[in-house]
Structures are given as C-alpha cells and as structure tokens.
Design a protein around this motif. Structure first.
Motif: not given
Length: 410
Positions: A320-327
């Motif tokens: 979740v953190v990965t996808l949120s920060m990659s957005l």
C-alpha cells in the motif's frame, strides 16, 4: 589542463543540461522547484526503482509458474537485459540529439507527427496506470483494515470509495511537484516498502521448503504434484511474457532523471544498478511466491494467502505504501503530458516547446544552455561560440575556470 568547458546558449534553441568533463553541472541551469543537476546518483536509482516497482510484482509468481521454474527466471532476466539496452539506447539518442524528454526525441526524429503520436500514447498509458494504482491501493487497504479490526464489515459498502478518497488526499501534495528531484524521499520510501512484501513472501516460501515454524496450509504442488521446468504450450508463453515485458517499464522517467542528475556521466551505471536491483527483487518474489502456491498460484499472489496471515498483512501494508508513494511518479509525467497534449490540440507550438523543456528539470530560459570543450578545434563549435559572444557576450558562461576567448570568464 585541457579540461575546461564553456557553456553558451544554443543558436538553434535546442539542448539539454550539459556538464563539464569533471562532472560538475554548469552554473545558471535551473529547474522549476529544484536546481538542475542536484539529484545524486543514489536518489536517481531509488527514483527509477520506485517507478518500476508497482502492482505488477503481484503477478510475477503466476507468470513464472506459467513458464516453469527454469524458463521463467531465464525469460525474466532476458527481459531485464533488453530493457537495460533500450534505456541505454534512449540515453545515447538523447545526448546525440540534445533531446530533453521522450516526446522531444520523437519530434526531432519523426517530426511533428511523431510528437503527436508519442504524446497521445504516453497519455493513454499513464492516465489508466495512475487510476489502476489508485484502485489497487483501495483493494489492498480494505482487507487490511478488516484484518486490523477483525471485522469483515468494518467500513461497510463505502469502504473502497473512502479508501481511494483518503489515498488521493494524502498523496495529492506530491502529485503537484515540478520535478522528480522533489520526489526523492517518496521514492526511497516506496522502494523500501516493497521489501516488506518481498520479506513476507520469502518467509512463507522458506517455511514451505523447510517446515520451519508454522508453514502455511497453501504449501504444496497442487493438482499435478510436480514442478514444470518450461512452458507447457504457447498459451502459457502468451500469458507470461506480457507480464514480464511491462514489469520493467520506466522509460518515460529516464530522461527527466538524466536532466536532473548531478553527474550525467554516471547515468549508464545508474541504469545498470536499477535494473539489477529490481531483477533481484523480482526473482525473489516471483520464485518465492510460486514455490508456495505451485500449480495453484493465482494471478495475484496475495490471494494465495489467507486474509488473517499476519506476515502477509505486513506485506500488504508495505505494498500500500509502495503504490501510494509511486503514484506521484506516474501523475507528474501524466500531468505534463496532458498539458503538452492540450498545447498540441490548440496548435500552440511555441508553448508546447517550452513545456517539453521546462518540465523535465532543465533551464527554463527561452535559449537553453549547452556546453563544449573550451579547447575544441571543431570549426562549427568555434563559429557558434564566436557568434554567441558577439551577439550576447554577457550570456557566455565559463564552467570550470580557464581563459575567456569568447566573451570573458563567466
């Protein structure tokens, strides 16, 4: 010393950020939001790693399972090598043509039609990808909240829309940044969080292999009770190769990173390190995830584990953190591409040309700076330096010291 360089405006109006032979960026180059040339090599590696790593990591175990324990990792490594070569070719072409961005190379190579096609394709790729990231984050957050509260109906029917709204609100400030350099901290957090998912998958795979601890009930070879070493047919190849082919996609951010990096001479090594690190991570997750589910491996590896698995809940949180920060790494180039597309639709070519240059971390002046060796004997370079010095002597900038044969030291 023979290592002096001089920067001057390009008469043709084209160019990118150049540095002297010692690798120091020229003075005067500025990007909107951060000075050009301030991105360090490790920040560039994390930026590209975060761009690559995303939701596609969940499908790698399934893709490896389709090709087999031997052929799967070999094909994944082959795709990584091809991706590395394509990125190196992109960088070489940008240096030769003074290209600033993907679409800038298109207009210099194929003309205006090439630019239009490239901008449209980039927008069509980046916008759905951004939306897919947001939806995937919501799909991961809902079961995570239900696990924490031990209640399958903790949020009710409004769970997914609420999760998307909260995520979008949280990452919105990062989506309005003007350069990738400003996203260096979010890139580090994004890639580091991916390691939580990798660690959880490796832990469960180790338990299945050794019987240590409490192995998950999902361990086993499945219906066929065997491990295939290669694909069983063409269908399996067609299912797996597209997953691998899109798993290393970061081409739209390579040139912006190249323009913002402190020492452009390190860019090739940065690409090698990026692809190598991501490949190692992918192999661990892909092989580990397939080892747990074997023939029953799902397209989303998280579905192979129960919702109450604590280790995988931590992995879900990391993703979740990965996808949120990659957005933001998708929305920033998507926003810039949309603005250039609007310029093309309204036929505002001049403003579109400025957008191509000003949104990738380089000088935003109407005539960007380029650099040549101060001791160069190239007749074209000498003539250009003399013409610029005569037209605007105050614009000549000397990098690295030395004499000022074309307008004085800068």
């Amino acid at each position: 010393s023979g290592r002096r360089g001089r920067s001057f405006p390009s008469p043709s109006g084209g160019g990118r950020r150049f540095s002297n032979r010692a690798g120091r960026p020229h003075a005067g180059a500025r990007a909107r939001g951060a000075p050009a040339g301030t991105m360090q090599s490790h920040s560039a590696v994390f930026n590209l790693c975060a761009t690559i790593c995303g939701g596609g990591v969940l499908s790698l175990p399934y893709a490896i399972g389709q090709l087999g324990f031997v052929a799967g990792p070999l094909v994944l490594a082959l795709v990584a090598i091809i991706t590395d070569a394509s990125l190196q070719l992109l960088i070489t072409t940008a240096r030769k043509l003074n290209g600033l961005s993907y679409e800038d190379l298109a207009v210099k190579t194929f003309g205006r039609v090439g630019e239009i096609i490239t901008v449209v394709l980039l927008f069509v790729m980046l916008l759905p990808s951004s939306v897919a990231y947001l939806v995937l984050v919501a799909d991961l957050e809902v079961p995570l909240v239900e696990y924490l509260f031990n209640n399958d109906e903790a949020l009710g029917p409004a769970a997914r829309p609420l999760a998307m709204a909260i995520t979008l609100t949280a990452v919105s400030p990062f989506c309005f940044q003007d350069s990738l350099h400003a996203l260096r901290f979010t890139s580090f957090i994004s890639f580091a969080s991916t390691l939580l998912l990798a660690g959880a998958v490796i832990l469960r795979a180790t338990q299945c292999a050794t019987g240590w601890g409490n192995p998950p009930e999902e361990c086993g070879a499945g219906p066929d009770q065997g491990d295939s070493l290669g694909p069983k047919g063409v269908r399996q190849v067609l299912l797996a190769v597209p997953v691998f082919a899109t798993s290393f996609l970061c081409h739209f951010n390579v040139l912006p990173v190249h323009n913002e990096i402190y020492n452009a001479h390190h860019m090739r090594a940065i690409v090698h390190w990026t692809i190598g690190i991501v490949l190692a991570l992918y192999l661990l997750v892909g092989i580990g995830g397939f080892y747990v589910g074997r023939e029953r491996t799902c397209g989303n590896v998280l579905l192979n584990f129960p919702a109450d698995d604590g280790a995988m809940a931590l992995g879900r949180a990391g993703l979740v953190v990965t996808l949120s920060m990659s957005l933001p790494l998708l929305t920033v180039p998507c926003r810039n591409t949309m603005l250039r597309l609007m310029d093309l639709i309204t036929c505002d070519w001049t403003r579109g040309r400025r957008r191509r240059r000003s949104s990738v971390g380089i000088a935003t002046e109407e005539t960007p700076l380029v650099a040549v060796d101060a001791d160069s004997t190239d007749p074209d370079a000498v003539a250009a330096m003399a013409a610029v010095a005569a037209a605007a002597p105050g614009e000549v900038n000397t990098v690295g010291g030395g004499n000022a044969a074309a307008g004085g030291s800068g």
